[in-house]
Design a protein around this motif. Structure first.
Motif: not given
Length: 75
Positions: A35-39
């Motif tokens: 789940g790395d990073g922004d949406q």
């Protein structure tokens, strides 16, 4: 070789079944530790993994107007 995201998503789809869209895929990938990073980045990763699995014949698109898939029937 499938991406790490596609491999993780395939495992979740096979275990849970049902229909899969971007939102559900993002959640599954986040639960798998991807789940790395922004949406926006997470959604892009999820859509790419869905496309990879569809191309490999693991899932099939069930709605031509949205990214909604289900597990392909076993032959």
């Amino acid at each position: 070789m499938p991406s790490q995201a596609a491999q993780a998503l395939e495992k979740a789809i096979r275990a849970l079944g049902g229909t899969w869209d971007t939102r559900r895929s993002v959640t599954a990938l986040r639960d798998a530790g991807l789940g790395d990073g922004d949406q926006t980045a997470q959604e892009k990763r999820a859509r790419g993994a869905l496309r990879d699995l569809a191309k490999a014949g693991v899932i099939v698109k069930i709605d031509p107007d949205s990214a909604t898939y289900r597990l392909a029937a076993e032959q």
